[in-house]
Design an enzyme around this catalytic site. Structure first.
Site, mmCIF file in Angstrom:
data_model
loop_
_atom_site.group_PDB
_atom_site.id
_atom_site.type_symbol
_atom_site.label_atom_id
_atom_site.label_comp_id
_atom_site.label_asym_id
_atom_site.label_seq_id
_atom_site.Cartn_x
_atom_site.Cartn_y
_atom_site.Cartn_z
ATOM 1 N N LYS A 33 55.271 20.520 70.262
ATOM 2 C CA LYS A 33 55.780 19.726 69.132
ATOM 3 C C LYS A 33 55.711 20.547 67.850
ATOM 4 C CE LYS A 33 51.197 17.649 68.461
ATOM 5 N NZ LYS A 33 50.371 16.456 68.741
ATOM 6 N N TYR A 253 47.048 34.568 38.365
ATOM 7 C CA TYR A 253 47.092 33.281 37.664
ATOM 8 C C TYR A 253 45.697 32.724 37.434
ATOM 9 C CZ TYR A 253 52.123 32.826 38.518
ATOM 10 O OH TYR A 253 53.478 32.992 38.537
#
Ligand SMILES: *Cc1c(COP(=O)(O)O)cnc(C)c1O
Length: 357
Positions: A33, A253
């Protein structure tokens, strides 16, 4: 070309599938899946097609993708159908179907089918997500048999805490399952990866290995059987820039990392837009040119930074392994509050290159 890529080792996938069968002594549905947990469902299913007892997916869309790719082995829909109208496609493509709710039983009773269905009747033994209540289980079984629409019923349930090796909950679920199915003569399917690897005493004619096929352990701690798995995906890239920073200078950052000493910083073409977890912290293991080092600073969308200070031979073009054969995907995942399942499923943008097909 951007050097980020995911290498998928299909020989390792087959090794892990065989291991699931060997450990359990049972037939195994390979759970593919969610695009085989990010590994590519059609390629993975094709690599297992010759030896697998069957496959399992979440929904009919995923099953049809496999059928259209030429997969002929049985495919189980783990949540059955979401709408009654899917039954004609289930019939046409001879899919196996989980039944987890009374309305699905009623839909099958009403259905007009060319052939009898194979149903996996799911009991809610304590997960409390989907599955029939123990009090309605035998009645659902009887009605399906009486409907004339079904020629085989496998009895199934799913564990909530099999990854916790000291937790009694799985055995309690088995006891409840045995009580609910008493007297029903049928094959049984209970075990997912953590139960295959960690709960050898639980009997199951069919097992449903997912994460272990892809070579990642479902356990946070070391476990002997899980140590036999071979990683299927190696996520790799290269160093695309190098900086020499004096102590006190920040990287990236938010200045989440500030050099404590003169630091050589390598920039890697890999970021959270590729599925590398943004919350991986400074210190997360990473391999450069075959040597272990650490992630530093904040992961950004397309790039992340690593510490090259102690790797003088590494530089522009050096190969970086984010996870795979040497860096455990599970260790990266558990280190940032995630699980390997989510890391793999989040993979995007990077091309997948297959070997061993
Ligand atoms: C996803 C799933 C599995 C596979 O679980 P793993 O922990 O990846 O082995 C097995 N059974 C059901 C019902 C599932 O939904």
């Amino acid at each position: 070309m951007r050097p980020a890529r995911a290498l998928i080792d299909l020989e390792a996938l087959r090794h892990n599938y065989r291991l699931a069968r060997e450990i359990s002594g049972a037939r195994a549905l390979a759970v593919v899946k969610a695009d085989a947990y990010g590994h590519g469902a059609t390629r993975c299913a094709a690599a297992l097609e010759d030896e697998a007892d069957g496959f399992a997916v979440a929904c009919i869309e995923e099953a049809l993708e496999l059928r259209y790719a030429g997969i002929r082995k049985p495919i189980l829909l783990l949540e059955g159908f979401f709408e009654e109208s899917e039954l004609s496609l289930i019939d046409q493509h001879q899919l196996w179907c989980v039944v987890h709710a009374a309305w699905q039983v009623e839909a099958i009773e009403r259905a007009r089918l060319a052939r009898p269905l194979q149903v996996w009747l799911k009991l809610d033994s304590g997960m409390h997500r989907v599955g029939l209540h123990p009090a309605e289980y035998r009645d659902a079984h009887a009605r399906l048999l009486a409907s004339g629409k079904v020629d085989k019923i496998v009895l199934m349930s799913h564990f909530a805490r099999a990854d916790e090796l000291d937790c009694p909950r799985s055995e309690e679920q088995v006891a409840l399952f045995e009580q609910a199915r008493a007297g029903l003569q049928a094959e049984v399917s209970l075990r997912n990866s953590p139960a295959i690897l960690g709960w050898p005493g639980i009997a199951s004619d069919w097992v449903r290995p997912g994460i272990m096929l892809y070579g990642a352990t479902p356990f946070e701690q070391d476990q002997a059987q899980a140590a036999r798995l071979r990683p299927v995906m190696t996520l790799e890239s290269k160093i695309i820039s190098v900086r020499e920073l004096p102590a006190g200078e920040p990287v990236g950052y938010g200045a989440r990392f500030v050099a404590e000493r003169p630091t050589r910083v390598g920039v890697v073409a890999m970021g959270y837009a590729d599925g590398y977890p943004r919350h991986a912290a400074t210190g997360t293991p990473i391999m450069v040119d075959g040597q272990m080092t650490r992630l530093i600073g904040r992961v950004s969308m397309d790039m992340l930074t690593v510490d090259l200070t102690d790797l003088p031979g590494a530089g522009l073009g050096s190969r970086v392994e984010l996870w795979g054969r040497n860096v455990s995907a599970s260790a990266v995942a558990y280190g940032c509050g995630s699980i390997p399942y989510q890391l793999f499923c989040n993979l995007k943008r990077v091309p997948r290159l297959y070997s061993g097909g």
